[in-house]
Write an enzyme that holds these catalytic residues in place. Structure first.
Site, PDB file in Angstrom:
ATOM      1  N   ASP A  29      35.601  36.211  48.008  1.00 21.63           N
ATOM      2  CA  ASP A  29      35.231  37.228  47.021  1.00 21.63           C
ATOM      3  C   ASP A  29      34.478  36.637  45.833  1.00 21.63           C
ATOM      4  OD1 ASP A  29      35.879  40.103  45.723  1.00 21.63           O
ATOM      5  OD2 ASP A  29      36.248  38.546  44.233  1.00 21.63           O
ATOM      6  N   ALA A  45      34.425  42.407  45.499  1.00 19.57           N
ATOM      7  CA  ALA A  45      33.590  42.276  46.694  1.00 19.57           C
ATOM      8  C   ALA A  45      34.399  42.605  47.948  1.00 19.57           C
ATOM      9  CB  ALA A  45      33.006  40.867  46.784  1.00 19.57           C
ATOM     10  N   ASP A  46      35.612  42.077  48.038  1.00 15.50           N
ATOM     11  CA  ASP A  46      36.477  42.392  49.175  1.00 15.50           C
ATOM     12  C   ASP A  46      36.722  43.896  49.271  1.00 15.50           C
ATOM     13  OD1 ASP A  46      36.763  39.738  49.866  1.00 15.50           O
ATOM     14  OD2 ASP A  46      38.678  39.486  48.839  1.00 15.50           O
ATOM     15  N   LEU A  47      37.085  44.488  48.155  1.00 17.42           N
ATOM     16  CA  LEU A  47      37.497  45.892  48.166  1.00 17.42           C
ATOM     17  C   LEU A  47      36.331  46.829  48.458  1.00 17.42           C
ATOM     18  CD1 LEU A  47      39.884  45.757  45.093  1.00 17.42           C
ATOM     19  CD2 LEU A  47      40.532  45.880  47.494  1.00 17.42           C
TER      20      LEU A  47
END
Length: 344
Positions: A85, A113-115
């Site tokens: 991320d 970024a992950d979410l």
């Protein structure tokens, strides 16, 4: 039972399966043959190397939607790199516009970024499901942390791509509209949005600063933007006459959007957050009573909810394989061979 795992795995069942052995791959293919959607986030090529990639799976399940999420994308010169991320927050340019001018680049306080890549993957899956209703066929859906975060640069990227300067860190004040940012009150901070020719005079009158309306620096939207930091100091000086709790209803009632800067604890205890069921309770088999986030999307006819606690690893292995048609002896044999990592 980490916080990250508990946050991301509500309502799921857990099958612990060794995909590096042929027996585990065969079980996966049997599951995949019954699936509407498969989501994986290995590096590009890993699923193919395990004989469970899209081409292999879709040969027996042509309707499957196969969503692949990676760090940098399915192909290209950086495709094989691992994507974390914060690495992507940096590479995408996000950290360069977060924080304050003259300070260090700043990460967002959650793994944004992950979410967001998960959300973009879900959008792609929904679009592919809609297409399947018309064509009868599934397809591969691809997204990556890098593409998601570049896509979220929005107006900052558009300004630069069309002749603007490289955008600097935005700080706590909007890079285009003013006054719109964080201001000091008597006991803390407020976010206030007094932008536009309608709200600007209302803000000035409400905080007792009619003289700002006559200031040549602030008479136009462009002027207020160009001098936004000086304007912010003048507004903060007025707002320090009252507490945040006092200003919030005064400004909102006047038609100027305003809200306090809350800590996570106060935000989760906010009466509107609680009223909208954004904090729920559920029993976990090992952690006891858990408090988890609720669902931010509400459906009128088919409402969702947190029905099941995040699973213990492998908690549903026997249940899932039994549903798949495997006998108790077959499941036991897989467990003894180490193909099942954990069985309840």
């Amino acid at each position: 039972e980490s916080a990250f795992f508990l946050a991301a795995n509500r309502n799921k069942r857990s099958l612990a399966l060794n995909l590096k052995v042929p027996e585990g791959q065969e079980v996966f293919r049997k599951l995949a043959a019954t699936a509407d959607v498969i989501v994986e986030n290995f590096r590009p090529g890993v699923m193919d190397a395990l004989n469970i990639g899209y081409e292999r799976v879709s040969a027996t399940n042509p309707g499957v939607i196969y969503c692949s999420i990676s760090g940098f994308g399915a192909d290209g010169p950086f495709a094989g790199r691992p994507g974390l991320d914060q690495i992507i927050q940096g590479v995408s340019g996000l950290m360069s516009i977060t924080g304050f001018e003259g300070g260090e680049p700043t990460r967002v306080g959650i793994p944004i970024a992950d979410l967001l890549t998960g959300l973009f993957g879900a959008y792609g899956v929904l679009a592919a499901l809609q297409a399947r209703q018309q064509t009868g066929r599934g397809q591969r859906v691809e997204t990556s942390l890098l593409e998601s975060m570049v896509g979220m640069l929005a107006f900052q990227a558009t300004r630069y791509l069309n002749g603007g300067d490289v955008p600097p860190p935005a700080g706590n004040h909007h890079p285009i509209n003013a006054p719109y940012g964080v201001f000091r009150s008597k006991d803390g901070y407020l976010t206030v949005g007094g932008t536009g020719d309608k709200r600007w005079p209302i803000l000035c009158k409400t905080i007792g600063a009619p003289e700002l309306l006559e200031d040549e620096r602030f008479k136009t939207n462009g002027g207020r933007h160009a001098n936004r930091m000086e304007l912010a100091e003048l507004i903060s000086a007025k707002l320090q006459a009252r507490t945040s709790a006092e200003w919030e209803p005064i400004l909102n009632d006047a038609g100027v959007p305003c809200g306090p800067i809350l800590g996570v604890g106060d935000a989760l205890d906010h009466p509107q957050v609680r009223h909208r069921d954004m904090v729920v309770e559920i029993e976990h088999p090992t952690a006891g009573l858990l408090h988890l986030l609720g669902l931010p999307v509400k459906l009128s006819a088919t409402p969702g909810g947190v029905r099941h606690a995040p699973p213990v690893l492998g908690q549903h292995s026997t249940e899932i394989l039994s549903d798949l048609g495997l006998s108790a002896d077959e499941i036991e044999a897989l467990a003894k061979a180490g193909t099942l990592g954990v069985v309840e």
